[in-house]
Design a protein around this motif. Structure first.
Motif: not given
Length: 649
Positions: A585-594, A640-649
């Protein structure tokens, strides 16, 4: 002539003294400390058999609900830009496309400028359309066109993919009581079976030579056994499975044998009678032979209910209630129900109605009595009732609300600040221990899971970063998750804080351009070049984000004032953006990597955004807030955050 009775054996008549009278709080604390924590036995049930049970483990949504952008009304899928000038006196004519979209019908044709496609309630929105106009606001213009008499805004009468339930979010927590609303949520996600806490089997024995069962004739000096029936019914009402074993006479050997059989075949034993430590009261003496640690409390400072006896025998609770029915039921509901419900995985009991302040204006339709579903949070001066904002078709609006308030048919609104009466859906709802209002992220579920497992209730209300900051300033939440970039300082979040708020670092999320793998317009490019390529192609449709979202600010900076095709398609979540691209329904957008990786889309990194928390300083020392901060900094949460693709501060 008066007969003088034979003197009885004095030792048989002497009452043993209560060793120590405990307060209600101390007795209950000792009882629970001897029983918990414990592993609750579970079993798998089909949805139809799960009603009334408590979930044994967290349930995560396996799909987006709805799985596609869909119409909320019968009408026509349109491009909102075509109808900006439409009105009652100046209708706009649109040509009808050669298909009608019903529920279960996949669209084939794109809605081009100046056209519309007939669509039924629940039908998937076709490519090119960004709104739906109600059929009541149109007039046929021959067989192949319509006149539209009202303008529409982007997203009007559209439920976006994942706007109700997002793929990967915590759908229901362990301990949630499954009602018809929860079954609807599970069914909407295609879940056929769930793991639930098995009902504790509770053996019930009445004791005493004087007891007869209902239906039997009474002999001299006998009474009917009322406690057995009452206690068994109360057990069933509070999540247990009562097994009534009848009345046992005051015979020590028979009673001990019955108690041993009951404990061998059940999870809990409840007796009535035999607690007063008289010669005929045998139960408490038998308990000492049934297993360790034995009697926990015998004698509680309650009126009625002083003779209550609480024991634990080899990890199984044993309760001896007073014999008088009033005393038995008072102590059962006050002292035993909390333990029984905990063993059944059920929440504590609560009141049916509460008063709460509504923080925002709620518009209503004149002429109809309206019921607004609300979620309750604790504010500075009492309860706050947040109205649900997901729409009438959303399952979670009903399932996640605590109750509802009523707007009279003669009112066109409920003003902000109104104190209203909230009717709770169940008597078991309680105000959450921790309230989080702002931008939602699946990483948040990873951090709050340990709190929920520890018995704390967490309420997360997704209103976007700016909405969360407003709630925090009003003192309506503990924490507001935000990810707002400030152009002037070129920093995240800190410039948006005001007095009374402080920043708690959370984690970093990689934002980027999402596209379908194999699309040569984007493959191998960096983010800036990819956007330039999209803007150069008039057939390339974007999907945007809602105003107030941190991602929207980032998109607008990247576009530099350009409004490409699809700009006004504004879903409220990362999942909805990914769904729009994946479903073409769309060709591009912006989201987060996970999110992009979860649905198998291509991803071009753009910037690592800061997902942090605005903490209300006045609430920072609350136990639930401290527990959240401890969980956020724990090694388990960071892993758990790292496994999900986030980088803890």
């Amino acid at each position: 002539m008066t007969m003088i009775p034979k003197s009885p054996d004095r030792s048989a008549l002497e009452q043993e003294q209560f060793l120590r009278i405990l307060s209600r709080e101390e007795a209950l604390a000792r009882f629970e400390a001897a029983l918990f924590p414990r592993t609750l036995p579970s079993e798998s049930r089909k949805l139809a058999a799960a009603l009334g049970a408590a979930l044994a483990e967290d349930v995560t949504a396996p799909i987006d609900v709805p799985p596609f952008d869909r119409s909320n009304v019968d009408g026509f899928a349109v491009r909102s830009a075509d109808l900006t000038a439409a009105g009652e006196g100046a209708p706009v004519r649109l040509a009808l496309n050669g298909e009608t979209i019903h529920c279960g019908t996949a669209p084939r044709l794109q809605v081009a400028g100046g056209t519309a496609t007939p669509i039924a309630t629940g039908g998937p929105l076709p490519r090119g359309a960004d709104a739906v106009v109600m059929v009541e606001h149109t007039q046929p213009a021959g067989f192949d066109a319509i006149d539209v008499r009202r303008a529409v805004s982007p997203g009007q009468f559209v439920s976006y993919a994942g706007s109700d339930i997002a793929r990967g979010e915590a759908l229901l927590r362990a301990g949630t009581l499954i009602g018809s609303r929860e079954i609807g949520m599970l069914a909407a996600c295609g879940i056929a079976k769930v793991s639930v806490v098995r009902k504790p089997r509770v053996a019930v024995i009445s004791t005493g030579d004087e007891l007869a069962q209902p239906g039997q004739p009474l002999a001299p000096a006998e009474i009917y056994d009322t406690n057995g029936a009452i206690v068994a019914a109360a057990i069933d009402e509070n999540g247990g499975e009562a097994i009534f074993l009848g009345a046992i006479p005051d015979d020590e050997a028979r009673l001990e044998a019955a108690m041993r059989r009951a404990l061998a075949n059940s999870d809990m034993l409840v007796l009535s009678g035999g607690t007063s430590k008289g010669a005929g009261d045998l139960s408490h003496r038998i308990i000492d032979r049934l297993g360790a640690p034995g009697i926990i409390a015998h004698g509680v400072a309650l009126k009625p209910g002083k003779p209550l006896c609480l024991a634990v025998c080899d990890d199984k609770p044993v309760v001896i209630l007073p014999g008088f029915p009033t005393s038995a039921m008072f102590t059962f509901h006050d002292m035993i129900v909390p333990v029984l419900r905990k063993m059944a995985g059920l929440p504590p009991r609560a009141d049916a109605k509460v008063n709460a302040t509504v923080p925002v204006r709620i518009a209503s339709e004149l002429g109809r009595t309206e019921f607004i579903m609300v979620s309750l949070v604790q504010g500075r001066d009492g309860l706050i009732a947040y109205p649900s904002g997901k729409g009438s078709g959303a399952i979670t609006s009903f399932a996640q609300a605590d109750g509802f308030l009523r707007i009279d048919a003669l009112a066109d609104q409920m003003p902000a600040g109104t104190e209203a009466e909230v009717t709770l859906f169940t008597p078991h709802v309680r105000v959450p221990d921790l309230v989080i209002v702002g931008s939602h992220c699946t990483g948040l579920d990873l951090v709050t899971a340990p709190l929920a497992h520890a018995g704390l209730t967490v309420r997360s209300i997704a209103v976007g970063s700016l909405g969360g900051l407003a709630a925090a300033r009003r003192g309506e939440c503990d924490l507001a998750p935000i990810h707002l970039f400030d152009d002037r300082s070129e920093t995240y979040n800190t410039p948006y804080l005001v007095e009374g708020l402080e920043l708690v670092p959370g984690w970093r999320r990689m934002q980027g351009i999402v596209f379908r793998k194999g699309d040569t317009r984007f493959e191998g490019l960096n983010a800036k070049d990819a956007v330039a390529a999209a803007l150069a192609d008039s057939t390339c449709i974007m999907v945007n984000r809602n105003q107030g979202a941190g991602t929207r600010i980032l998109i607008d900076r990247l576009l530099g004032g350009v409004r490409p095709e699809g700009y006004w398609n504004q879903p409220r979540s990362h999942n909805a953006v990914a769904a729009a691209v994946a479903q073409r329904r769309a060709d591009w957008g912006m989201t987060i990597a996970p999110v992009a990786h979860a649905v198998g889309l291509g991803f071009i990194p753009l910037a690592e955004e800061h997902y942090d928390f605005a903490l209300v300083t006045a609430r920072k020392h609350r136990p639930a807030v401290r527990a959240f901060l401890d969980a956020l900094g724990s090694d388990e949460a960071r892993a758990a955050l790292e496994r999900a693709g986030f980088r803890p501060a």
